[in-house]
Motif scaffolding. Sequence first.
Motif, short mmCIF file in Angstrom:
data_model
loop_
_atom_site.label_atom_id
_atom_site.label_comp_id
_atom_site.label_asym_id
_atom_site.label_seq_id
_atom_site.Cartn_x
_atom_site.Cartn_y
_atom_site.Cartn_z
N ASP A 19 9.75 14.09 -20.67
CA ASP A 19 9.83 15.17 -19.69
C ASP A 19 8.78 14.91 -18.62
O ASP A 19 8.16 13.83 -18.58
CB ASP A 19 9.65 16.56 -20.34
N ALA A 20 8.53 15.88 -17.75
CA ALA A 20 7.59 15.69 -16.64
C ALA A 20 6.16 15.49 -17.10
O ALA A 20 5.32 15.02 -16.32
CB ALA A 20 7.67 16.88 -15.69
N SER A 21 5.86 15.82 -18.34
CA SER A 21 4.48 15.67 -18.81
C SER A 21 4.06 14.21 -18.89
O SER A 21 2.85 13.93 -18.92
CB SER A 21 4.31 16.33 -20.18
N ALA B 212 9.90 19.56 -24.10
CA ALA B 212 9.60 20.98 -23.90
C ALA B 212 8.86 21.25 -22.61
O ALA B 212 8.53 22.39 -22.32
CB ALA B 212 8.80 21.51 -25.09
N GLY B 213 8.56 20.20 -21.84
CA GLY B 213 7.95 20.38 -20.54
C GLY B 213 6.45 20.18 -20.55
O GLY B 213 5.81 20.02 -21.59
N ALA B 214 5.86 20.20 -19.35
CA ALA B 214 4.46 19.85 -19.17
C ALA B 214 3.51 20.85 -19.80
O ALA B 214 2.33 20.55 -20.01
CB ALA B 214 4.14 19.71 -17.68
N LEU B 215 4.00 22.06 -20.12
CA LEU B 215 3.14 23.05 -20.77
C LEU B 215 3.32 23.03 -22.28
O LEU B 215 2.35 23.06 -23.04
CB LEU B 215 3.46 24.45 -20.23
N ASN C 276 9.71 17.26 -4.89
CA ASN C 276 10.14 18.15 -5.99
C ASN C 276 10.34 17.33 -7.25
O ASN C 276 10.69 16.15 -7.20
CB ASN C 276 11.43 18.86 -5.58
N THR C 277 10.15 17.95 -8.39
CA THR C 277 10.05 17.20 -9.65
C THR C 277 11.30 17.25 -10.52
O THR C 277 11.33 16.57 -11.55
CB THR C 277 8.85 17.70 -10.47
N ASN C 278 12.34 18.01 -10.14
CA ASN C 278 13.47 18.11 -11.05
C ASN C 278 14.28 16.82 -11.12
O ASN C 278 14.61 16.35 -12.22
CB ASN C 278 14.38 19.28 -10.67
N ALA C 279 14.59 16.23 -9.98
CA ALA C 279 15.33 14.96 -10.00
C ALA C 279 14.56 13.87 -10.72
O ALA C 279 15.15 13.12 -11.52
CB ALA C 279 15.70 14.54 -8.57
N PRO C 280 13.24 13.71 -10.49
CA PRO C 280 12.50 12.72 -11.28
C PRO C 280 12.51 12.99 -12.78
O PRO C 280 12.54 12.05 -13.58
CB PRO C 280 11.08 12.82 -10.70
N THR C 281 12.50 14.26 -13.18
CA THR C 281 12.53 14.57 -14.61
C THR C 281 13.87 14.17 -15.21
O THR C 281 13.93 13.64 -16.34
CB THR C 281 12.26 16.07 -14.83
N ILE C 282 14.95 14.40 -14.49
CA ILE C 282 16.27 13.97 -14.96
C ILE C 282 16.33 12.45 -15.03
O ILE C 282 16.87 11.87 -15.99
CB ILE C 282 17.36 14.56 -14.04
N MET C 283 15.73 11.77 -14.05
CA MET C 283 15.65 10.31 -14.11
C MET C 283 14.92 9.85 -15.36
O MET C 283 15.34 8.90 -16.03
CB MET C 283 14.96 9.79 -12.85
N ILE C 284 13.80 10.51 -15.68
CA ILE C 284 13.04 10.15 -16.88
C ILE C 284 13.93 10.28 -18.12
O ILE C 284 13.91 9.42 -19.01
CB ILE C 284 11.78 11.03 -16.99
N GLY C 285 14.72 11.34 -18.19
CA GLY C 285 15.64 11.50 -19.31
C GLY C 285 16.66 10.39 -19.38
O GLY C 285 16.99 9.88 -20.47
N GLU C 286 17.19 10.00 -18.23
CA GLU C 286 18.18 8.91 -18.20
C GLU C 286 17.56 7.60 -18.69
O GLU C 286 18.15 6.90 -19.52
CB GLU C 286 18.71 8.74 -16.77
N GLY D 215 15.75 21.75 -21.63
CA GLY D 215 15.58 21.74 -20.18
C GLY D 215 16.20 20.52 -19.56
O GLY D 215 17.12 19.90 -20.11
N SER D 216 15.70 20.14 -18.39
CA SER D 216 16.33 19.08 -17.62
C SER D 216 16.42 17.77 -18.41
O SER D 216 17.49 17.19 -18.55
CB SER D 216 15.57 18.86 -16.31
N ALA D 217 15.29 17.29 -18.93
CA ALA D 217 15.31 16.03 -19.66
C ALA D 217 16.02 16.17 -21.00
O ALA D 217 16.75 15.26 -21.43
CB ALA D 217 13.88 15.52 -19.87
#
Length: 548
Positions: A515-517, A263-266, A526-536, A18-20
């Motif tokens: 990831d967002a978790s 794998a995401g928050a779930l 919205n959480t997609n840009a922050p999740t990509i930031m976390i990956g960076e 996913g994103s991250a």
Amino acid sequence: MGKQADTKLVDYVVVGGGSAGCVLASRLSEDPGVTVCLLEAGPSDTNPTIHVPAGMLWLMRSKVLNWQFNTEPESHLAGRKLFWPRGRMLGGSSSMNAMCYTRGHPQDYDGWAAQGNAGWGFDDVLPYFRRSEDQSRGASTYHGAGGPLHVSDFRAPSPLTRTYIAAGVQAGFPENEDFNDGENQEGVGYFQVTQKNGLRWSAAKGYLDPARDRPNLHIITAAMAHRVLLEGQGDERRAVGVEYQHQGKLHTIKARHEVILSAGALQSPQLLMLSGIGPGPHLQQHGITTLVDLPGVGQNLQDHLDVMVVHQGKRALSRGLTPQNILGGPWSFYQLMAHGQGMFTSNGAEGCGFLKSDPSEPIPDLQLHFMPARMRNHGRDLRFLMGQGFSMHVCDLHPKSRGQITLKDKNPASHPAIQANYLSHPDDIAKMVKGIKQVRRIFAAPAFDHDRGAELAPGPQVTTDEQLADYIRQHAETIYHPVGTCKMGTFATDPMAVVDDHLRVRGVRGLRVVDASIMPTLVGGNTNAPTIMIGEKASDLIKAARRA
């Protein structure tokens, strides 16, 4: 199913494309001396509906590219099970979301740092937002240019969205041309979107596509992770690999340095629990040996609960499945492919708003998503979408309710049990009632006089606070922002922390969650840009650890 005889060995295993995960696979494999394997449970991102923004309508219904999760019955939402769509392909939810690019408010990140998470204040994370971004307006103090993630203005916004912005100004809210310009979040305006030339620009497009041919990056799709492999005891316990299913067989891939769950928050907390890492009594209930007793795994679930106000339209301007739009479909598709223009470039949610439910609020506590179409049931009600009209989503940005992710059983193919516990805190429903009132103020403004038909939802008969609260309980849905289930925190003071401020899992060496978790609290947007930031940011933390 038997294990495959050969065991692969790489430096880093990333679980979740996913994103991250896309960010990590790309950034870590920049070093030709490092080998990376990315495991993704879904297929590649070749389906054309992924790349056409209007294809979201089909993706909401897909059983191949969408996990199609559902919550358990929500006791404060009339016992309803809520539909939770999540992307199941390379790019994850960035390959099926509404492409809205917002980051939240700087105070969100300063709040993380104040909880003891060093290096996560807004000034710390801003460079990673900028590094990820290719802003069509050019670089600035708050924006980057030349990064992997294209961010652009709408190519062909609806006239109804312009009307919404004018109405918002008439209702007393400032027009805002950039919701990501530092502290200046409040107001109404257009979303910016993760698109290029009118087409979706997912994390897979931005990060994976330039890296796919690297010989040191191995991408395995249709690979369902079953568990993280652990060795050692006590303080010496270490993650050494991942067991996954691919083409009907179990395989094992070992990691020299680290296993990283994205794998995401779930599903990141689900995979931890399947691996024996989580609340001991819950694992024992499902016959799983507790290797690391972490009570916070799966807890602290937060999401933006959303409710809609919908009006009938007077003019043929809607972006729904109206007869005019259906007849004009071939021309719209030509406009998209030839010029990156036209109706198919729309993400549905064109208009944005960050408002205060009350002037006393220090920062915006409500978010609006304006849609120039009649919408309900996540766009899956196609008959309703055929009418003329317009819709507004409104959500409480900082809910106080907390839920949890738990296991239904120990089968890795089973969906986790989602108990969001929406509205379990009484302050949350009061905030959402105020949100509906703010939306009604905007829709009552003179700018909408030429377009405003009857209010279809909640309906003109719903007027009192209790009636509005009941409407919310009966009709509210997710706006797709689950976070927090592998909470970042300080181990010495927070017993529910799952990862530290370097995203390392408590009690296990060589294992991170990225990831967002990991968000300790939900960002106001919205959480997609922050999740990509976390990956960076995580990619730099991981590289630094390898050099140490």
